[in-house]
Every structure is written in C-alpha cells, then in structure tokens.
Write a protein that holds these residues in place. Structure first.
Motif, PDB file in Angstrom:
ATOM      1  N   LEU A 282       0.830  -1.207   0.000  1.00 50.98           N
ATOM      2  CA  LEU A 282       0.000   0.000   0.000  1.00 50.98           C
ATOM      3  C   LEU A 282       0.866   1.260   0.000  1.00 50.98           C
ATOM      4  CD1 LEU A 282      -2.946  -0.856   2.444  1.00 50.98           C
ATOM      5  CD2 LEU A 282      -2.857  -1.060  -0.051  1.00 50.98           C
TER       6      LEU A 282
ATOM      7  N   TYR B  59      -7.089   5.592  -5.378  1.00 54.62           N
ATOM      8  CA  TYR B  59      -6.142   4.918  -4.477  1.00 54.62           C
ATOM      9  C   TYR B  59      -6.891   4.090  -3.424  1.00 54.62           C
ATOM     10  CZ  TYR B  59      -2.733   4.037  -0.838  1.00 54.62           C
ATOM     11  OH  TYR B  59      -1.950   3.407   0.097  1.00 54.62           O
ATOM     12  N   LEU B  60      -7.968   4.658  -2.878  1.00 59.26           N
ATOM     13  CA  LEU B  60      -8.761   3.924  -1.881  1.00 59.26           C
ATOM     14  C   LEU B  60      -9.414   2.693  -2.506  1.00 59.26           C
ATOM     15  CD1 LEU B  60     -10.442   6.928   0.000  1.00 59.26           C
ATOM     16  CD2 LEU B  60      -8.539   5.495   0.787  1.00 59.26           C
ATOM     17  N   PHE B  61      -9.899   2.852  -3.739  1.00 61.17           N
ATOM     18  CA  PHE B  61     -10.511   1.728  -4.453  1.00 61.17           C
ATOM     19  C   PHE B  61      -9.468   0.647  -4.726  1.00 61.17           C
ATOM     20  CE2 PHE B  61     -11.844  -0.257  -8.540  1.00 61.17           C
ATOM     21  CZ  PHE B  61     -13.064  -0.782  -8.116  1.00 61.17           C
ATOM     22  N   ASP B  62      -8.282   1.071  -5.135  1.00 61.78           N
ATOM     23  CA  ASP B  62      -7.170   0.153  -5.381  1.00 61.78           C
ATOM     24  C   ASP B  62      -6.802  -0.591  -4.100  1.00 61.78           C
ATOM     25  OD1 ASP B  62      -5.023  -1.153  -6.500  1.00 61.78           O
ATOM     26  OD2 ASP B  62      -3.821   0.634  -6.868  1.00 61.78           O
ATOM     27  N   SER B  63      -6.732   0.148  -2.992  1.00 62.10           N
ATOM     28  CA  SER B  63      -6.386  -0.454  -1.694  1.00 62.10           C
ATOM     29  C   SER B  63      -7.425  -1.485  -1.270  1.00 62.10           C
ATOM     30  CB  SER B  63      -6.268   0.642  -0.621  1.00 62.10           C
ATOM     31  OG  SER B  63      -5.263   1.570  -0.960  1.00 62.10           O
ATOM     32  N   TYR B  64      -8.689  -1.195  -1.581  1.00 62.76           N
ATOM     33  CA  TYR B  64      -9.757  -2.152  -1.276  1.00 62.76           C
ATOM     34  C   TYR B  64      -9.552  -3.462  -2.029  1.00 62.76           C
ATOM     35  CZ  TYR B  64     -14.390  -4.334  -1.362  1.00 62.76           C
ATOM     36  OH  TYR B  64     -15.431  -5.228  -1.273  1.00 62.76           O
ATOM     37  N   HIS B  65      -9.143  -3.355  -3.303  1.00 65.79           N
ATOM     38  CA  HIS B  65      -8.883  -4.559  -4.097  1.00 65.79           C
ATOM     39  C   HIS B  65      -7.693  -5.343  -3.535  1.00 65.79           C
ATOM     40  CE1 HIS B  65     -11.595  -4.857  -7.548  1.00 65.79           C
ATOM     41  NE2 HIS B  65     -11.687  -3.534  -7.495  1.00 65.79           N
TER      42      HIS B  65
ATOM     43  N   TRP C 277      -6.895  -5.466  -0.466  1.00 59.61           N
ATOM     44  CA  TRP C 277      -7.438  -6.142   0.719  1.00 59.61           C
ATOM     45  C   TRP C 277      -8.252  -7.371   0.318  1.00 59.61           C
ATOM     46  CZ3 TRP C 277      -7.675  -7.256   5.649  1.00 59.61           C
ATOM     47  CH2 TRP C 277      -8.855  -7.760   6.197  1.00 59.61           C
ATOM     48  N   GLN C 278      -9.089  -7.236  -0.706  1.00 62.41           N
ATOM     49  CA  GLN C 278      -9.926  -8.355  -1.141  1.00 62.41           C
ATOM     50  C   GLN C 278      -9.086  -9.556  -1.577  1.00 62.41           C
ATOM     51  OE1 GLN C 278     -13.027  -7.658   0.170  1.00 62.41           O
ATOM     52  NE2 GLN C 278     -13.884  -8.518  -1.702  1.00 62.41           N
TER      53      GLN C 278
ATOM     54  N   LYS D  64      -6.830 -10.634   1.991  1.00 65.88           N
ATOM     55  CA  LYS D  64      -7.351 -10.658   3.359  1.00 65.88           C
ATOM     56  C   LYS D  64      -7.143 -11.993   4.062  1.00 65.88           C
ATOM     57  CE  LYS D  64     -12.075 -11.476   1.626  1.00 65.88           C
ATOM     58  NZ  LYS D  64     -13.439 -10.907   1.564  1.00 65.88           N
TER      59      LYS D  64
END
Length: 496
Positions: free
Chosen positions: A232, A273-279, A281-282, A285
């Motif tokens: 990240l 960037y937040l959307f990328d970070s969510y991916h 995580w997905q 995780k």
C-alpha cells in the motif's frame, strides 16, 4: 525438479526456439518505443502544422507519459492472466489507432487525446519481460532480459534518427508540408502489421511447460501482513506522480486545466487509491486469518527495492535524454544539431550497456552487481553535476557516456532480478517496477523545472544513494520458486 526453460545453447545469431522468441520480443518492444516516442523528432513540424503554442507542445509531451504509469501496472496484470502472446498482439494492434488519430489530428484537443491514449503503448515493455522469463533459465535470464530491454529501448533513438528523413521524403512524394503525418502514420502501420507476425510466431511457453497464472485477479498477491502494508505504501508514489502531472497542467503550471478540473482530478486520484487499496485487501485478506505456507512465500521487500532502483535508473534516463541536448547546447554554445548528436551518445549506450548489466548479473550475482552499478550511478551523476563551461566538450561527453553505462547497465541488472521473485506474478512485478521508472522521470523533470542543471544532476545522485542503502536490505535470489500446477503438484523453478 523442472523449469520452464529450454536447454538449447544461447546463440544470439540463432532464430530458433528460445532465441526466436527473444528476437521477436525485442523487435516488438522496439516498435512500441518507436511509436511512443515518434512525437519528439517531429515536434517543430507538428507545432507549425497545427498552430500550437509552446505551452500546448509541452502539454502534449506530458500527456505522452501520463497514462503509461497506470498502464504498466494494468498491462502487467493482464499479461499474467491472459499470457504475453495475446496481450502484446492486442497492444500493438490497438495502439496503432491513436497513432493514426494523432497523424490525422487537426486541433490541439484531438492531438492531446491521441497522445494521452498512446501512453498505453509504453506498457509493452512489461509484456516481454514475462515472455522472456518463460523461455530462459536463471543463468541466462539477465542477459536475455538485457538484450530485450536494451535493443528494444533503442526504438526511441531510431525514431529520432529516421522519422525526420521519412517525413521529408513523404513531403516530397505527396507534396505539401505535412510529411510528419505520413511518417507518424507509418509507425502505426508497422505496429499493426507486426501484431499479426507476433501472434503467428510466438507461444507463451516452450512446448510442454506450464504457464502459471495468479490465483486471484485484481491486485498483486502478497504473503505476509508486513508486505500487505508495504504494498500500500509503495503504491502512493505512482498516484503522487499522476498528481504531479496534474499540477503541471494546473494554473500554477501551464494552465491547461482550470482550478476546478485540477481539484476534481486530485479527488479522483485519492478515490482511485482507496478503491485500489480495497482490491488489495480483497485479494490478500486471507493472510490475516491464516499464514501462507513457507514454500509459497515471497518477499515483497525485494520488489520495493527494485522499484526504487528503477526509479533512479530508468527514471533518470528518460529525464536526462530529454534535457541533454539543451544542456550541451547552453553549456558549450553548440548548435542544436551538434548538441543533439553529442547527446545521442547517451542513448546509443543502451545497445550494449543494458545487456551488459544483465550478463554481469548472470555471472556474478544480482545483488553484488546492483551494488556496484548503483554506486557508479551515484558517482556518475555527481560528476555530471560538476560539468560547466570550463570543461572541454570531449571530457563532458566522456562523463555523460560513463554515467549512462551505469544507468543502463543498472536497468539491465534490475530486470535480471525481477523475474526471479515469483513466476506467476512476473508481469505484475515488472509492471510496478516499470511504472516506477516513469514515476522517476516525472519527479526528475519536475525538479529540473525548478532548479539549475547542476542541482538536477546532484538530486539524481542523492536518490541513487538512497537506492544503494535500500539495496543493502535486498536478498540475493536463491533456491527455487514453488508454483502449483492445475493437478495440485508443485513445480520447483530454479533461480540460482
């Protein structure tokens, strides 16, 4: 134990087996760079033909590299998922469209859209890195990747040397003063035609070998909690570079965009960037629930170090190539033609330096060679920072060429290590590392716009020192990469 490499001898004059793949790959890369950099040698002709201002020309140069940063990451993921043969073919064919569009542009807006879209072709480099890694064993991989990168990279120099002549011939044959349109359109046609040749003659792996794909799509896999957070962090500079490019187009820069548009882009980049970070995580995780088996672990720290080194090497090369003619012209009062010829020596070094860096890595180890080349890089740019009008021209040229050897050999050494981290994610790793090269170029060129030449070179030297320190934390690739086949059996791919 098996590997995805064929056993035949490394013979650069051969056009069979793995050598055929290498030659077809570097030619593809050569063409992508020729198309990507076909604007610079035609710059004045385009400016006069379309009636552009100097600010608009600078904008086109910025737009030419903007899309390449995210494109290299995205294309790297697509390569790992669908294979290099299909992705390189598609890239060569699809990017001929904006090339033709730019050749037919009548307004600045049309030219700007086409130039931005052409940034996609700059991602072609990543595809070949994965393809070459599938065909060559670890003890030849650095040399093969160096040839691929060095000879392909020469496409930009080839465009500079040949396109003005082609444009002049076309203007004579077809009449008028718009020979540049025919010259640029010709590069697009070459790209389109070669896509068919590439598709027909290339396969992703040697016969009988397995092409390993990522287990999950959408983001890079990591194998520890610490690596998750490091990934990240390492994504931030890529978005920062795009924000920096936006700032250059803002009222504080060349005023292409209004304050409202600029702020909207900033908000969009933050959201992306937040959307990328969510991916991320997905995809990852599960590592917070159960640890990854030791045999399947890899260290993302290796990727982070190579990112920093490519920032300093390829990033500085892109920046220096664009300013070196002007530097020699102003420092030694040379004519633009002579200054361009002198500066071209820097680009010519690519033909041997980058393969040389890969060969040294194969022979003496990835980390020790990178340490030596990075130290040489820092010293080389420090010396360039001392060049002024009191120097003789020939001594300044020698200093520039010596510096360029360490720069380009360093690039070869970086990509001698990239394919030895995790086979199934080589495209993604190469995409991120390659993107960092463009990030470096954006940062260095921004620095150049704010300081004098001497300070510019010293800033690059300082970042090379940072790279050297980071390199001390890198581990020499050793042992094997473990990849799981579809039937559940584990294949061990030797990396040392």
């Amino acid at each position: 134990m098996t590997t995805n490499a064929t056993p035949e001898k490394f013979n650069i004059f051969s056009f069979q087996g793995k050598m055929k793949i290498l030659h077809l790959s570097w030619i593809a890369f050569f063409i992508t760079f020729m198309v990507w950099f076909n604007f610079a040698p035609m710059l004045m002709a385009v400016k006069e033909s379309l009636g552009l201002t100097t600010a608009e020309v600078k904008t086109l140069l910025i737009l030419n590299v903007a899309f390449t940063i995210p494109a290299r990451v995205i294309v790297g993921m697509l390569t790992d998922k669908y294979g290099p043969r299909l992705i390189y073919t598609g890239l060569l064919a699809i990017c001929s469209i904006p090339c033709f569009a730019f050749a037919m542009a009548d307004t600045f807006t049309q030219a700007a859209i086409a130039r931005f879209a052409l940034g996609l072709i700059g991602a072609g480099f990543v595809v070949g890195i994965r393809l070459v890694s599938e065909w060559f064993p670890h003890n030849e991989l650095g040399t093969a990747e160096g040839i691929y990168g060095g000879w392909g990279n020469f496409g930009s120099a080839a465009a500079a040397f040949t396109l003005p002549t082609v444009a002049a011939i076309c203007a004579g044959v077809f009449g008028g003063e718009e020979g540049w349109r025919w010259a640029m359109g010709l590069t697009g046609l070459v790209s389109l035609l070669y896509s068919f040749i590439f598709y027909k003659n290339v396969s992703d792996t040697p016969k009988g070998a397995t092409y390993y794909r990522p287990k999950k799509a959408g983001a890079m896999e990591v194998t520890s909690k610490g690596d998750f957070w490091l990934l990240l962090v390492m994504k931030v500079p890529m978005y920062g570079a795009l924000a920096l490019l936006t700032w250059k187009l803002s009222p504080a820069g060349i005023s292409m965009f209004s304050e409202f548009v600029v702020n909207t882009i900033y908000i969009g980049l933050a959201a992306l960037y937040l959307f990328d970070s969510y991916h991320v995580w997905q995809v990852n995780k599960n590592i917070f629930v159960e640890p990854v088996a030791e045999i399947h672990k890899y260290s993302f720290k290796q990727v982070a170090v190579l990112n920093i080194l490519y920032f300093a090497t390829f990033g500085s090369e892109l920046a220096v190539i664009s300013m070196l003619p002007l530097f020699f012209s102003e420092t030694f009062e040379l004519t633009p033609v002579v200054a361009g010829m002198v500066a071209s020596a820097y680009a010519f070094m690519n033909l041997m330096s980058r393969p040389g860096g890969g060969w040294l890595s194969d022979r003496y180890g990835r980390k020790p060679v990178l340490l030596i080349l990075t130290a040489g890089l820092a010293i080389g740019y420090f010396v360039m920072g001392q060049v002024d009008s009191s120097w003789t021209v020939w001594l300044a040229v020698v200093a520039a060429m010596a510096c360029s050897f360490f720069v380009q050999a360093g690039e070869g050494a970086v990509f001698a290590a990239v394919p030895l981290i995790k086979r199934r994610m080589t495209g993604q790793i190469a995409g991120m590392t390659g993107a960092y090269g463009n990030v470096g170029a954006v940062v260095y060129l921004t620095v150049l716009s704010l300081v004098d030449y001497s300070t510019f070179f010293l800033v690059i030297a300082a970042t090379a020192v940072v790279g050297f320190i980071a390199l001390l934390m890198m581990k020499e690739p050793e042992g094997h990469i473990a990849e799981v086949q579809e039937d559940g059996t584990v294949e061990l791919i030797s990396v040392s």
